[in-house]
Design a protein around this motif. Structure first.
Motif, mmCIF file in Angstrom:
data_model
loop_
_atom_site.group_PDB
_atom_site.id
_atom_site.type_symbol
_atom_site.label_atom_id
_atom_site.label_comp_id
_atom_site.label_asym_id
_atom_site.label_seq_id
_atom_site.Cartn_x
_atom_site.Cartn_y
_atom_site.Cartn_z
ATOM 1 N N LYS A 142 -2.175 -4.110 5.815
ATOM 2 C CA LYS A 142 -2.728 -4.174 4.458
ATOM 3 C C LYS A 142 -3.704 -3.025 4.211
ATOM 4 O O LYS A 142 -4.444 -2.606 5.100
ATOM 5 N N SER A 143 -3.704 -2.544 2.961
ATOM 6 C CA SER A 143 -4.571 -1.423 2.602
ATOM 7 C C SER A 143 -6.040 -1.811 2.507
ATOM 8 O O SER A 143 -6.911 -0.943 2.551
ATOM 9 N N GLY A 144 -6.325 -3.099 2.312
ATOM 10 C CA GLY A 144 -7.701 -3.552 2.188
ATOM 11 C C GLY A 144 -8.174 -3.737 0.765
ATOM 12 O O GLY A 144 -9.310 -4.126 0.522
ATOM 13 N N ALA A 145 -7.312 -3.447 -0.213
ATOM 14 C CA ALA A 145 -7.631 -3.650 -1.634
ATOM 15 C C ALA A 145 -6.336 -4.005 -2.356
ATOM 16 O O ALA A 145 -5.246 -3.615 -1.943
ATOM 17 N N ALA A 146 -6.480 -4.753 -3.462
ATOM 18 C CA ALA A 146 -5.299 -5.300 -4.136
ATOM 19 C C ALA A 146 -4.419 -4.240 -4.776
ATOM 20 O O ALA A 146 -3.203 -4.420 -4.890
ATOM 21 N N SER A 147 -5.021 -3.132 -5.210
ATOM 22 C CA SER A 147 -4.222 -2.156 -5.954
ATOM 23 C C SER A 147 -4.544 -0.704 -5.616
ATOM 24 O O SER A 147 -4.160 0.198 -6.346
ATOM 25 N N THR A 148 -5.247 -0.485 -4.514
ATOM 26 C CA THR A 148 -5.610 0.893 -4.162
ATOM 27 C C THR A 148 -5.696 1.046 -2.654
ATOM 28 O O THR A 148 -5.505 0.082 -1.898
ATOM 29 N N LEU A 149 -5.966 2.266 -2.199
ATOM 30 C CA LEU A 149 -6.126 2.550 -0.785
ATOM 31 C C LEU A 149 -7.592 2.484 -0.389
ATOM 32 O O LEU A 149 -8.483 2.712 -1.213
ATOM 33 N N THR A 150 -7.843 2.180 0.871
ATOM 34 C CA THR A 150 -9.200 2.227 1.408
ATOM 35 C C THR A 150 -9.191 2.974 2.726
ATOM 36 O O THR A 150 -8.152 3.043 3.412
ATOM 37 N N ALA A 151 -10.340 3.529 3.092
ATOM 38 C CA ALA A 151 -10.446 4.236 4.364
ATOM 39 C C ALA A 151 -10.181 3.292 5.527
ATOM 40 O O ALA A 151 -9.485 3.630 6.483
ATOM 41 N N ASP A 152 -10.720 2.070 5.441
ATOM 42 C CA ASP A 152 -10.515 1.102 6.526
ATOM 43 C C ASP A 152 -9.042 0.754 6.675
ATOM 44 O O ASP A 152 -8.543 0.579 7.798
ATOM 45 N N GLY A 153 -8.325 0.651 5.551
ATOM 46 C CA GLY A 153 -6.909 0.330 5.617
ATOM 47 C C GLY A 153 -6.109 1.407 6.322
ATOM 48 O O GLY A 153 -5.209 1.116 7.123
ATOM 49 N N LEU A 154 -6.430 2.689 6.049
ATOM 50 C CA LEU A 154 -5.738 3.789 6.708
ATOM 51 C C LEU A 154 -6.059 3.826 8.199
ATOM 52 O O LEU A 154 -5.185 4.095 9.031
ATOM 53 N N ILE A 155 -7.298 3.564 8.534
ATOM 54 C CA ILE A 155 -7.674 3.520 9.946
ATOM 55 C C ILE A 155 -6.937 2.383 10.646
ATOM 56 O O ILE A 155 -6.430 2.544 11.769
ATOM 57 N N ASP A 156 -6.851 1.229 10.001
ATOM 58 C CA ASP A 156 -6.104 0.101 10.571
ATOM 59 C C ASP A 156 -4.637 0.463 10.773
ATOM 60 O O ASP A 156 -4.023 0.071 11.774
ATOM 61 N N LEU A 157 -4.065 1.210 9.820
ATOM 62 C CA LEU A 157 -2.664 1.612 9.929
ATOM 63 C C LEU A 157 -2.449 2.481 11.166
ATOM 64 O O LEU A 157 -1.491 2.269 11.930
#
Length: 416
Positions: A277-292
């Protein structure tokens, strides 16, 4: 080349509209482009930092936001110019130099045939029993080499040549058991591995460019370059879409269809491509990219890339890590791509935009993750009869594709 335009303003409703930082031209050498790209990115960081500071103070400025967006767009153009220059370098290396022919005698004779309709049987280097004239091997090589450059999936993925209509691959599902025993204890039979299989069928891709007979008679154009340019452009567009979203009907099964929830999520013996998951409903987050990035096991990260479209790159440029470092970084040397979190970015126009529940980024080792199957090569048939006075060059290629290993890829889904 690339001139500063910060002072340029256009007026709309009495308000000065800030323009981007650079005027981009794609005809410069790659080192100059890289220098200008890094200057633009430095300016972007300064303007974006100012924008964030204004927002924190409650003084959000629409003009400042527009300036940031314009610079962001300029960076995208500069990075695209760098990528195009890198592609030209690769193409030159593949073809051994501009317009260099690997088979000069046969190519010249075939060119004469194209202009006059004459065939010399002694020049056939293969079987011509398919009902048409066998295209010279140089054309096949040229188109294939160019497809490797202009089609991102071909450049990234594993390519398997086949001699039949389809290809089936066996997969070891493991399942072997073992146990601890004493010196004199019995050794009961243990389970062994099981096998699964996946079929990769091909579809036929074609192009049918045309030229008048008079142009072929009178023009001194390089026929090989003309045909290769026409076909590689059309084939690269069609292949690029099919390798990502193809439904398997007369075309490859696209990579995105194997992601959790996709049409082929249950097709592979080892399962689907898992999502983060990106970490937000409709946008990207830094944490989401790191998790990826960290969702991919370390043994698969050595050759990992992040595939996304240009709009997604623009969104990522504004993201920072916890120490205030931007996640996106421009190319720093010729032949190197832009990076996100230190991993190369493969720009693919067919990837989805950032939106609720979309999957705009796939990250991993594409060489081990997706297989493209090619049946024979590119074939060209000369047709001067169907549409007089035009001569058509009917070009076909049979190609397929599908998931090879879901474990080496992860997808980002835009969700909280």
């Amino acid at each position: 080349m690339i001139a500063s335009a910060l002072a340029a303003h256009a007026c709309q409703g009495g308000q000065p509209i800030p323009r981007g930082i650079v005027i981009v031209r794609a005809d410069g050498d790659v080192n100059t482009l890289i220098t200008d790209l890094n200057k633009a990115f430095h300016a972007f960081k300064e303007e974006h930092t100012q924008q964030l500071a204004d927002i924190k103070k409650g003084n959000a400025d629409a003009l400042q936001a527009l300036k940031v967006d314009n610079i962001n767009a300029d960076i995208a153009q500069l990075q695209a110019s760098v990528d195009a220059a890198n592609e030209r370098m690769v193409a030159a290396a593949m073809n051994g130099g501009a317009n260099q022919l690997k088979d000069k005698e046969y190519t010249e004779a075939f060119s004469a045939h194209f202009k006059k309709g004459e065939v010399q049987a002694s020049l056939n280097k293969g079987t011509a029993s398919e009902g048409g004239y066998l295209a010279p091997v140089e054309w096949d090589r040229t188109i294939t080499d160019r497809l490797l450059v202009v089609s991102p999936m071909r450049a990234l993925c594993f390519i398997q040549d086949i001699s039949t209509n389809g290809f089936s691959k066996l997969f070891n599902n493991r399942g072997t058991n073992s146990g601890w025993v004493g010196e004199t204890a019995s050794r009961p039979e243990t389970n062994g591995p099981t096998l699964g299989s996946l079929a990769y069928n091909t579809g036929e891709l074609y192009a049918n460019p045309a030229a008048t007979q008079q142009m072929l008679d009178d023009s001194a154009v390089n026929l090989e370059a003309w045909l290769a340019s026409e076909v590689e452009t059309e084939f690269s567009i069609q292949e690029g879409v099919a390798f990502l979203t193809g439904n398997g009907t007369n075309k490859p099964n696209g990579l995105l269809t194997y992601i959790t929830g996709g049409a082929n999520a249950a097709a592979h013996p080892w399962g689907d491509i898992k999502t983060v998951k990106s970490g937000a409903a409709s946008t990207l987050t830094a944490d989401g990219l790191i998790d990826l990035v960290y969702a991919l096991p370390g043994e698969y990260t050595a050759n990992a890339r992040a595939a996304m479209n240009r709009n997604t790159q623009a969104a990522i440029r504004k993201l920072k890590d916890g120490q205030g470092n931007y996640l996106w970084q421009p190319s720093f040397e010729a032949g190197a791509p832009a990076t996100v979190l230190g991993y190369g970015i493969a720009e693919m126009a067919g990837m989805p935009d950032v939106a609720a529940n979309s999957k705009p980024i796939v990250f991993g080792d594409f060489k081990r993750g997706y297989m493209i199957v090619d049946r024979t090569g590119v074939r060209v048939l000369r047709d001067p009869f169907t549409n007089k006075p035009y001569v058509h060059f009917y070009t076909t290629k049979r190609v397929g594709g599908g998931l090879m290993n879901p474990d080496v890829l992860k997808a980002l889904t835009v969700a909280a």
